[in-house]
Scaffold this active site. Structure first.
Site, PDB file in Angstrom:
ATOM      1  N   PRO A   2      25.815 -17.547   0.257  1.00 29.70           N
ATOM      2  CA  PRO A   2      26.919 -18.437  -0.090  1.00 29.70           C
ATOM      3  C   PRO A   2      26.837 -19.743   0.696  1.00 29.70           C
ATOM      4  O   PRO A   2      26.574 -19.740   1.895  1.00 29.70           O
ATOM      5  CB  PRO A   2      28.159 -17.627   0.301  1.00 29.70           C
ATOM      6  CG  PRO A   2      27.716 -16.206   0.230  1.00 29.70           C
ATOM      7  CD  PRO A   2      26.283 -16.221   0.685  1.00 29.70           C
ATOM      8  N   GLU A   3      27.041 -20.854   0.011  1.00 26.23           N
ATOM      9  CA  GLU A   3      27.037 -22.157   0.660  1.00 26.23           C
ATOM     10  C   GLU A   3      28.474 -22.631   0.830  1.00 26.23           C
ATOM     11  O   GLU A   3      29.419 -21.894   0.549  1.00 26.23           O
ATOM     12  CB  GLU A   3      26.190 -23.142  -0.153  1.00 26.23           C
ATOM     13  CG  GLU A   3      24.726 -22.706  -0.265  1.00 26.23           C
ATOM     14  CD  GLU A   3      23.850 -23.708  -0.995  1.00 26.23           C
ATOM     15  OE1 GLU A   3      24.223 -24.900  -1.076  1.00 26.23           O
ATOM     16  OE2 GLU A   3      22.777 -23.301  -1.492  1.00 26.23           O
ATOM     17  N   LYS A  58      29.737 -23.173   6.892  1.00 22.71           N
ATOM     18  CA  LYS A  58      29.701 -21.918   6.132  1.00 22.71           C
ATOM     19  C   LYS A  58      30.420 -20.782   6.865  1.00 22.71           C
ATOM     20  O   LYS A  58      30.255 -19.613   6.520  1.00 22.71           O
ATOM     21  CB  LYS A  58      28.250 -21.519   5.867  1.00 22.71           C
ATOM     22  CG  LYS A  58      27.449 -22.573   5.111  1.00 22.71           C
ATOM     23  CD  LYS A  58      25.988 -22.168   4.981  1.00 22.71           C
ATOM     24  CE  LYS A  58      25.151 -23.288   4.394  1.00 22.71           C
ATOM     25  NZ  LYS A  58      23.713 -22.927   4.299  1.00 22.71           N
ATOM     26  N   HIS A 104      29.731   0.155   1.276  1.00 28.10           N
ATOM     27  CA  HIS A 104      29.424  -1.049   2.052  1.00 28.10           C
ATOM     28  C   HIS A 104      30.686  -1.792   2.476  1.00 28.10           C
ATOM     29  O   HIS A 104      30.619  -2.937   2.903  1.00 28.10           O
ATOM     30  CB  HIS A 104      28.513  -1.970   1.250  1.00 28.10           C
ATOM     31  CG  HIS A 104      27.221  -1.322   0.844  1.00 28.10           C
ATOM     32  ND1 HIS A 104      26.315  -0.835   1.764  1.00 28.10           N
ATOM     33  CD2 HIS A 104      26.697  -1.057  -0.382  1.00 28.10           C
ATOM     34  CE1 HIS A 104      25.276  -0.316   1.117  1.00 28.10           C
ATOM     35  NE2 HIS A 104      25.493  -0.427  -0.177  1.00 28.10           N
ATOM     36  N   ARG A 127      23.929  -5.906   2.651  1.00 29.35           N
ATOM     37  CA  ARG A 127      22.738  -6.200   3.462  1.00 29.35           C
ATOM     38  C   ARG A 127      23.035  -6.313   4.954  1.00 29.35           C
ATOM     39  O   ARG A 127      22.121  -6.338   5.774  1.00 29.35           O
ATOM     40  CB  ARG A 127      22.083  -7.495   2.970  1.00 29.35           C
ATOM     41  CG  ARG A 127      21.699  -7.463   1.494  1.00 29.35           C
ATOM     42  CD  ARG A 127      20.874  -8.683   1.143  1.00 29.35           C
ATOM     43  NE  ARG A 127      20.798  -8.884  -0.297  1.00 29.35           N
ATOM     44  CZ  ARG A 127      20.115  -9.852  -0.880  1.00 29.35           C
ATOM     45  NH1 ARG A 127      19.441 -10.719  -0.143  1.00 29.35           N
ATOM     46  NH2 ARG A 127      20.098  -9.974  -2.194  1.00 29.35           N
ATOM     47  N   ARG A 169      13.367 -40.283  10.787  1.00 34.86           N
ATOM     48  CA  ARG A 169      12.934 -38.911  10.508  1.00 34.86           C
ATOM     49  C   ARG A 169      11.768 -38.908   9.522  1.00 34.86           C
ATOM     50  O   ARG A 169      11.850 -39.468   8.442  1.00 34.86           O
ATOM     51  CB  ARG A 169      14.094 -38.074   9.967  1.00 34.86           C
ATOM     52  CG  ARG A 169      15.146 -37.786  11.022  1.00 34.86           C
ATOM     53  CD  ARG A 169      16.187 -36.802  10.555  1.00 34.86           C
ATOM     54  NE  ARG A 169      17.003 -36.386  11.683  1.00 34.86           N
ATOM     55  CZ  ARG A 169      16.815 -35.284  12.395  1.00 34.86           C
ATOM     56  NH1 ARG A 169      15.821 -34.470  12.079  1.00 34.86           N
ATOM     57  NH2 ARG A 169      17.589 -34.989  13.409  1.00 34.86           N
ATOM     58  N   ARG A 286      11.259 -22.219   0.609  1.00 38.16           N
ATOM     59  CA  ARG A 286      12.389 -22.241  -0.324  1.00 38.16           C
ATOM     60  C   ARG A 286      12.012 -22.984  -1.601  1.00 38.16           C
ATOM     61  O   ARG A 286      11.273 -23.965  -1.565  1.00 38.16           O
ATOM     62  CB  ARG A 286      13.601 -22.930   0.307  1.00 38.16           C
ATOM     63  CG  ARG A 286      14.134 -22.242   1.549  1.00 38.16           C
ATOM     64  CD  ARG A 286      15.350 -22.967   2.055  1.00 38.16           C
ATOM     65  NE  ARG A 286      15.885 -22.377   3.266  1.00 38.16           N
ATOM     66  CZ  ARG A 286      17.013 -22.758   3.852  1.00 38.16           C
ATOM     67  NH1 ARG A 286      17.727 -23.738   3.314  1.00 38.16           N
ATOM     68  NH2 ARG A 286      17.442 -22.180   4.948  1.00 38.16           N
TER      69      ARG A 286
END
EC number: 3.2.2.23
Length: 296
Positions: A2-3, A58, A104, A127, A169, A286
């Site tokens: 989740p973001e 988050k 869970h 998880r 950067r 990713r």
């Protein structure tokens, strides 16, 4: 994982039930999740009144009267659900079958509201990459939160600030935007979408949009606006339901139906007049989705 929009959606779902309610019982059904539960976890929360439910990046933060601040991270598959005395489905709200086993269900919060209404808030995490920790005093000083960057909501993140964060950067632009020390809460999905909206390649050097030129200033302003709008749109849509994420009532988020590039490899670019196709590349392990025709 989740973001920010998903975590904010969870916060908004929990807020009406938790804020102002008293914790009558707190049960941790195992000694740990990703990390061990704090010592006297249940004891230090039971009987306390929840004064505020916040979010930083988050992370969820639960503030209680005369007690520690509970910091919670959903991990990869964590979710909350709310059970009440009246658990009938709300008319007009979409529900789906829960696929997660109650085996869970690792943490249970029993609460009673000021009007006497009783609810049960359950944290489920197959998880077990989520965690709950205590912050003594301000959560902003906790090691998990202390080094986080600016929030990508509101108007704080503008082109000038973004350029200052990216100046010098040499890393790819997408990688820099995922650095939580620069901008807190951005993740793989929404960075891909924001870069597409801004017309910028995820592969370009991050510092190129921080150069002292009119073009670079326009690019940084365009990207800042795209980040803010993507996050705002996703929150309004209730987040994106991918794999494990769900709302506190079990319903789905809908922003995934608005994806322009994420998980759309091979599809035509939706930008009018572009004519390109969405490609997938791997950056730092990713998946990155973008259109090389209109993103440069």
């Amino acid at each position: 994982m989740p973001e920010l929009p998903e975590v904010e959606t969870v916060r908004r779902g929990l807020q009406p039930v938790l804020e102002g309610a008293r914790l009558t019982r707190v049960e941790a059904r195992r000694p740990d999740l990703r990390f061990p539960f704090p010592e006297r976890f249940s004891e230090r929360l039971t009987g306390k009144t929840i004064t505020a439910l916040g979010r930083r990046a988050k992370y969820l933060t639960m503030h209680v009267q005369d007690g520690p601040v509970l910091i919670c991270h959903l991990g990869m598959s964590g979710s909350f659900r709310i059970e009440t005395d009246d658990d009938g489905e709300t008319p007009g709200v979409f529900h789906h079958e829960r696929s997660k086993s109650t085996a869970h269900d690792h943490v249970v919060f029993d609460v009673v509201a000021a009007d006497g209404a009783r609810s049960r808030v359950i944290f489920n995490d197959p998880r077990r990459f989520g965690f709950m920790l205590f912050a003594e005093g301000s959560p902003e000083t906790h090691p998990m939160l202390a080094g986080l960057g600016v929030e990508p909501t509101g108007n704080t993140l503008d082109g000038v600030l973004l350029a200052s964060l990216l100046k010098g950067r040499g890393s790819p632009l997408k990688a820099a935007l995922l650095d939580q020390k620069l901008i807190a809460g951005l993740g793989n999905i929404y960075v891909s979408e924001a870069l597409w909206r801004a017309g910028l390649s995820p592969l370009r050097e991050a510092g190129t949009i921080a150069r002292p030129s009119k073009k670079a200033r326009q690019q940084s302003e365009r990207l800042a606006e795209a980040i803010r709008s993507v996050i705002s749109d996703a929150i309004a849509a209730g987040g994106s339901s991918l794999r494990d994420y769900m709302h506190t009532d079990g319903s789905l988020g809908y922003f995934q139906h608005s994806f322009a590039v994420y998980d759309r490899e091979g599809e035509p670019c939706p930008k009018p007049g572009c004519g390109g196709h969405i490609e997938r590349v791997v950056q730092s392990g990713r998946s990155t989705f973008y259109c090389r025709t209109c993103q440069s």
